[in-house]
Write a protein that holds these residues in place. Structure first.
Motif, PDB file in Angstrom:
ATOM      1  N   GLY A 116      -2.475  28.731   1.782  1.00 18.39           N
ATOM      2  CA  GLY A 116      -3.635  28.677   2.203  1.00 18.39           C
ATOM      3  C   GLY A 116      -4.749  28.748   1.257  1.00 18.39           C
ATOM      4  N   GLY A 117      -6.142  28.618   1.407  1.00 20.68           N
ATOM      5  CA  GLY A 117      -6.956  28.764   0.386  1.00 20.68           C
ATOM      6  C   GLY A 117      -7.404  29.987  -0.191  1.00 20.68           C
ATOM      7  N   SER A 118      -7.328  31.227   0.794  1.00 18.22           N
ATOM      8  CA  SER A 118      -7.770  32.381   0.536  1.00 18.22           C
ATOM      9  C   SER A 118      -6.690  32.908  -0.641  1.00 18.22           C
ATOM     10  CB  SER A 118      -7.916  33.447   2.018  1.00 18.22           C
ATOM     11  OG  SER A 118      -8.868  33.069   2.505  1.00 18.22           O
ATOM     12  N   ASN A 121      -7.076  31.248  -3.909  1.00 23.05           N
ATOM     13  CA  ASN A 121      -8.207  31.876  -4.608  1.00 23.05           C
ATOM     14  C   ASN A 121      -7.802  33.287  -5.201  1.00 23.05           C
ATOM     15  OD1 ASN A 121      -9.960  29.708  -4.837  1.00 23.05           O
ATOM     16  ND2 ASN A 121     -11.125  30.335  -2.741  1.00 23.05           N
ATOM     17  N   TYR A 150     -18.242  30.050  -1.181  1.00 26.95           N
ATOM     18  CA  TYR A 150     -17.198  30.327  -0.004  1.00 26.95           C
ATOM     19  C   TYR A 150     -15.703  30.255  -0.545  1.00 26.95           C
ATOM     20  CZ  TYR A 150     -14.420  31.880   3.764  1.00 26.95           C
ATOM     21  OH  TYR A 150     -13.580  32.584   4.725  1.00 26.95           O
ATOM     22  N   HIS A 151     -15.127  31.347  -0.848  1.00 25.26           N
ATOM     23  CA  HIS A 151     -13.880  31.369  -1.638  1.00 25.26           C
ATOM     24  C   HIS A 151     -12.794  31.953  -0.784  1.00 25.26           C
ATOM     25  CE1 HIS A 151     -15.486  29.438  -5.125  1.00 25.26           C
ATOM     26  NE2 HIS A 151     -16.566  30.345  -5.453  1.00 25.26           N
ATOM     27  N   GLY A 152     -13.333  32.264   0.697  1.00 25.33           N
ATOM     28  CA  GLY A 152     -11.974  32.718   1.390  1.00 25.33           C
ATOM     29  C   GLY A 152     -12.275  34.292   1.495  1.00 25.33           C
ATOM     30  N   VAL A 232     -19.476  25.658   2.708  1.00 26.82           N
ATOM     31  CA  VAL A 232     -20.124  26.591   3.584  1.00 26.82           C
ATOM     32  C   VAL A 232     -21.553  26.755   3.250  1.00 26.82           C
ATOM     33  CG1 VAL A 232     -19.932  28.918   4.394  1.00 26.82           C
ATOM     34  CG2 VAL A 232     -17.836  27.720   4.070  1.00 26.82           C
ATOM     35  N   ASP A 260     -12.506  25.482  -6.983  1.00 28.36           N
ATOM     36  CA  ASP A 260     -12.143  25.699  -5.557  1.00 28.36           C
ATOM     37  C   ASP A 260     -11.884  24.565  -4.922  1.00 28.36           C
ATOM     38  OD1 ASP A 260     -11.558  26.484  -3.095  1.00 28.36           O
ATOM     39  OD2 ASP A 260     -12.776  28.260  -3.080  1.00 28.36           O
ATOM     40  N   VAL A 263     -11.584  22.459   0.060  1.00 27.14           N
ATOM     41  CA  VAL A 263     -12.038  21.403   0.890  1.00 27.14           C
ATOM     42  C   VAL A 263     -11.952  19.786   0.254  1.00 27.14           C
ATOM     43  CG1 VAL A 263     -14.382  20.526   2.039  1.00 27.14           C
ATOM     44  CG2 VAL A 263     -13.588  22.825   2.011  1.00 27.14           C
ATOM     45  N   LYS A 289      -5.984  23.180   2.808  1.00 29.48           N
ATOM     46  CA  LYS A 289      -6.478  22.372   3.990  1.00 29.48           C
ATOM     47  C   LYS A 289      -5.851  20.822   3.959  1.00 29.48           C
ATOM     48  CE  LYS A 289     -10.892  24.630   4.448  1.00 29.48           C
ATOM     49  NZ  LYS A 289     -10.853  25.362   5.732  1.00 29.48           N
TER      50      LYS A 289
HETATM   51  N1  PLP Z   1     -12.257  28.038  -0.493  1.00 31.04           N
HETATM   52  C1  PLP Z   1     -13.272  27.133   0.190  1.00 31.04           C
HETATM   53  C2  PLP Z   1     -14.073  26.043  -0.666  1.00 31.04           C
HETATM   54  C3  PLP Z   1     -13.156  27.228   1.384  1.00 31.04           C
HETATM   55  O1  PLP Z   1     -13.946  26.593   2.232  1.00 31.04           O
HETATM   56  C4  PLP Z   1     -12.180  27.852   2.412  1.00 31.04           C
HETATM   57  C5  PLP Z   1     -11.898  27.922   3.802  1.00 31.04           C
HETATM   58  O2  PLP Z   1     -13.005  27.209   4.392  1.00 31.04           O
HETATM   59  C6  PLP Z   1     -11.385  28.725   1.588  1.00 31.04           C
HETATM   60  C7  PLP Z   1     -11.400  28.858   0.393  1.00 31.04           C
HETATM   61  C8  PLP Z   1     -10.337  29.659   2.419  1.00 31.04           C
HETATM   62  O3  PLP Z   1      -9.535  28.955   2.775  1.00 31.04           O
HETATM   63  P1  PLP Z   1      -8.271  29.447   3.923  1.00 31.04           P
HETATM   64  O4  PLP Z   1      -9.339  29.541   5.193  1.00 31.04           O
HETATM   65  O5  PLP Z   1      -7.425  28.643   4.036  1.00 31.04           O
HETATM   66  O6  PLP Z   1      -7.748  30.796   3.515  1.00 31.04           O
END
Ligand code: PLP
Length: 453
Positions: A116-118, A121, A150-152, A232, A260, A263, A289
């Motif tokens: 996933g995104g978090s 990052n 927003y980076h998680g 976000v 990042d 999205v 995502k």
């Molecule tokens: N980076 C961005 C730009 C995001 O919008 C999000 C989540 O919305 C994330 C990281 C975090 O991703 P995740 O929720 O899959 O951990």
């Protein structure tokens, strides 16, 4: 299989057992989704919703595609999981890595998988520090980020996130993170209170970047992390020359650029990656995502060959997730990318996004609370204001609006910062686009005490 619970029991059991992000324990209401097809969702009560947020900004190909379910089933029968640590790999992860490398900007030929995104990052920030460390440049510990980013929710990405609400109560956050002004031209108070041209906004931000680098010392900075378009933060679209000029400054100081694209990647802005939209080549792109349209969790970092070469020296990059390169997730991602390609969804994002933008302008443009309507492809925002002249953000009622729109009209939109944001599936039809905006209009008209409408 368990006996299905009746809707009321489902809600009560949910309240008894699930900790939902951002929902107080006292909240009664639950919307329990039980089905999805195309842009529509169905809940346990049989109500239908139009999904104008694409889940959490990821349902590129829409809900309920049987083709994807079949691919997951076949892959689970064949090989459901084995690790990608050490010399182990699997055929689906290999195919996906090669496919991503072929779509990425030139030079980003290496892939590091996450779930996933978090996680992505966290990996990117650690990669950037480790890259410098392995080159003997051990002082480079600082990370530049932006307010409203927003980076998680990890401690690395969470610290780079630029909203105090994500830090309060979680201290201490990661040290050596410094936040810059976001590229948000509409908020002229960020730029000395004057209306500025896009070029002037970029000049302002570049000067701030140069000054910050001078303060911290370029030789102490590992990377800058940024969303190409801040999601976000309210779908903040920078001036066209912002990213090329940031890239040029960072290059001069040997600072890596992490984009990042959790999205923005996989068609949402009408290109595979927003890096291509802005014409830049970062050192690392973080994605998640839309890589699977949400059918299964997966993330992928596209890593510059020059970075990978350093990470892969000696004993290699010393961090791994259990699910790195999960074969079922990789198979689903490949099928998802096939659909994006086969159905021409990159071009479609631009076309239907443009249509949705025009609908927003024609249906909402006259409302005095609508400040700015902005978009790139299928990332759209309507920034709400109390006063169009002063651009004072709309207070109080604004956070309730998405809730009201959802409940009264069955269209799901979301609020971010001062904006209502849309990121529907890329397959949305013109009729669904109109329905979305008509629902927004009717709720905005009825909900807001403007008197002027
Ligand atoms: N980076 C961005 C730009 C995001 O919008 C999000 C989540 O919305 C994330 C990281 C975090 O991703 P995740 O929720 O899959 O951990």
């Amino acid at each position: 299989m368990n006996t299905p619970l009746a809707p009321a029991q489902l809600a009560a059991t949910d309240r008894a057992h699930i900790i939902h992000p951002y929902l107080p324990g006292t909240a009664e209401e639950r919307v329990i989704m039980t089905g999805g097809s195309g842009c529509r969702l169905t809940d346990a009560e049989g109500r239908s919703y139009l999904d104008a947020t694409g889940g959490l900004w990821l349902a590129q190909i829409g809900h309920g595609r049987e083709e994807i379910a079949r691919v997951a089933y076949d892959q689970m029968k064949q090989l459901e999981y084995f690790t990608s640590f050490w010399e182990f790999s699997n055929d689906r992860a290999v195919e996906l890595a090669a496919r991503l490398a072929s779509l990425a900007p030139e030079g980003l030929g290496h892939v590091y998988f996450t779930s996933g995104g978090s996680e992505g990052n966290e990996a990117a920030i650690k990669m950037a520090r480790y890259y410098h460390h392995r080159r003997g440049d051990t002082g480079r510990t600082w990370i530049l980020a932006r307010h409203k980013a927003y980076h998680g929710i990890g401690y690395g990405g969470g610290s780079a996130t630029g909203f105090p609400v994500y830090h309060e109560g979680f201290a201490p956050m990661m040290p050596h993170v410094s936040h810059l002004t976001p590229p948000w031209p509409y908020r002229k108070e960020l730029f000395g209170g004057q209306e500025r041209t896009p070029e002037q906004v970029t000049n302002f931000l570049i000067q701030e970047l140069e000054e910050r680098i001078a303060e911290i010392g370029g030789e102490n900075i590992a990377a800058m992390i940024g969303e190409p378009i801040m999601g976000v933060g309210g779908m903040l679209v920078p001036p066209p020359d912002y990213w090329p000029r940031v890239r040029e400054v960072l290059d001069r100081h040997g600072i890596l650029l992490i984009l990042d694209e959790v999205v923005t990647a996989y068609g949402r802005v009408g290109q595979w990656f927003a890096a291509q939209y802005f014409g830049i080549t970062p050192d690392i792109i973080v994605t998640a995502k839309g890589i699977t349209s949400g059918y299964i969790p997966l993330g992928a970092l596209l890593v510059g060959d020059h970075v990978a070469e350093v990470l892969l020296r000696d004993h290699g990059f010393p961090m791994g997730y259990t699910y790195n390169g999960h074969p079922v997730a990789a198979a689903v991602a490949l099928a998802n990318l096939d659909i994006i390609e086969r159905e021409g969804l990159l071009a479609r994002a631009t076309a239907i996004g443009g249509h949705l933008h025009r609908e927003l302008e024609s249906q909402l443009g006259d409302l005095p609370i609508v400040g700015e309507i902005r978009s790139v492809g299928m990332m759209l925002a309507v920034e709400l204001v109390a006063d169009r002249k002063t651009r004072e953000p709309l207070p109080m009622l604004q956070p309730l609006l998405p809730d009201v729109i959802r409940r009264e009209s069955g269209v799901i939109v979301r609020d971010c910062a001062h904006s209502l944001v849309l990121s529907p599936p890329l397959i949305m039809t013109e009729t669904e686009a109109k329905e979305t905006v008509t629902a927004m209009r009717s709720v905005l008209e009825r909900t807001l005490p403007t008197g002027e409408i």
